[in-house]
Design an enzyme around this catalytic site. Sequence first.
Site, mmCIF file in Angstrom:
data_model
loop_
_atom_site.group_PDB
_atom_site.id
_atom_site.type_symbol
_atom_site.label_atom_id
_atom_site.label_comp_id
_atom_site.label_asym_id
_atom_site.label_seq_id
_atom_site.Cartn_x
_atom_site.Cartn_y
_atom_site.Cartn_z
ATOM 1 N N CYS A 113 0.812 -1.227 0.000
ATOM 2 C CA CYS A 113 0.000 0.000 0.000
ATOM 3 C C CYS A 113 0.843 1.274 0.000
ATOM 4 O O CYS A 113 0.336 2.352 -0.298
ATOM 5 C CB CYS A 113 -0.936 0.000 1.197
ATOM 6 S SG CYS A 113 -2.047 -1.404 1.194
ATOM 7 N N HIS A 248 -3.997 7.230 2.916
ATOM 8 C CA HIS A 248 -4.258 5.895 2.366
ATOM 9 C C HIS A 248 -5.669 5.491 2.771
ATOM 10 O O HIS A 248 -6.093 5.727 3.900
ATOM 11 C CB HIS A 248 -3.228 4.906 2.911
ATOM 12 C CG HIS A 248 -3.503 3.490 2.518
ATOM 13 N ND1 HIS A 248 -3.841 3.140 1.233
ATOM 14 C CD2 HIS A 248 -3.508 2.329 3.231
ATOM 15 C CE1 HIS A 248 -4.035 1.833 1.175
ATOM 16 N NE2 HIS A 248 -3.844 1.318 2.371
ATOM 17 N N ASN A 278 -10.147 -0.511 -0.555
ATOM 18 C CA ASN A 278 -8.697 -0.356 -0.385
ATOM 19 C C ASN A 278 -8.009 -0.799 -1.676
ATOM 20 O O ASN A 278 -7.971 -1.981 -1.991
ATOM 21 C CB ASN A 278 -8.226 -1.218 0.794
ATOM 22 C CG ASN A 278 -6.738 -1.075 1.062
ATOM 23 O OD1 ASN A 278 -5.991 -0.547 0.242
ATOM 24 N ND2 ASN A 278 -6.295 -1.563 2.211
#
Length: 321
Positions: A113, A248, A278
Amino acid sequence: MTHSRIAGTGSYLPEKVLTNFDLEKMMDTSDQWIRERTGIERRHIAASGETTVDLAERAARAALDAAGVRPADVDFIAFGTTTPDMVFPNCGALLQARLGCRGAAAFSVETACSGFMYALSIADKFVRFGDARRALVIGAETLSRITDWGDRSTAVLFADGAGAVVLEAAEAPGILSTHLHADGSYKDLLYCGGGLAAGSDPAKARRVITMTGSEVFKIAVSTLGRAMDEALAANALDRSAVDWLVPHQANLRIIQATARKLDMPMERVITTVQDHGNTSAASVPLALDVGVRDGRIKRGDLLLLEAFGGGVTWGSALIRY
Ligand code: UT7
């Protein structure tokens, strides 16, 4: 030494939308659980045969258009992804060929990520030191391909998408600072197996995302709090100077906790997790592009970008947009 600035942003999401109600029909879950625990309402899933580089190409072309930069003028491509089309050539090289950025350095960064934050930090340094004039920085993923659709604790979270920015050399500071970190001792809390070492460890043989979510949650919240302080302290800036937090997009509760630590009202936080889920390396550049295109993020605004992911890895960037 010169500076680097964001000249343009772009993003792309696959057409197919999977809602929480669709997931209710696929597994033992509920819209209420997913929304309350994560904030996610829907996510985009790549079509059969649609690859990470396919998504990245659409995002990159949008960013180049926004920047008014021709592909031939790009001399550096940094591509964050954890779902590459191939083992090699790397996604940066595949994208370079598609766009026609002939001769540009091109590579991918595999920090889950945090992939976009790492790619951005590297590209920023090349531009600032004069080794690149115009850099394309990508975060793109097809996480649906490494999702265990039989594991409700992860299947409801992850999704597909791509975001891109064009960096260019500038007289005035744009990217003020970036900070990157990792702590590999947490490697077993969040991972995807199926790599070349899989044979020696049966538990790691399956190429699917495996996560101890509640542990990752706690580490993410405390780590991101420290990362925000680090970014502000390095620039001798008070938290009140930040116009937009572009975090994020893993979980709305993590985003809210980070915003609280910064004393930032949620009105100054770009949240896309409800619509995108996500998307790992794609989540920050996607959120940035959404904020830019809907007019919230304006030239001159101070942006704080952050990401946290498998590794564990994390990073931040403080940017005068
Ligand atoms: O982007 C990379 C970094 N990743 C993250 O930052 C993710 C961090 N973690 C999280 O976002 C959260 O931990 C999750 C959203 C993954 C999970 O939320 P949680 O509040 O930590 O839930 P939990 O894992 O502690 O599970 C609570 C309960 C369990 O049931 P019991 O044992 O209490 O009876 C789970 O079995 O929720 C159950 N559960 C579900 N129920 C319905 C787990 N997944 C689901 C589901 N639907 N999809």
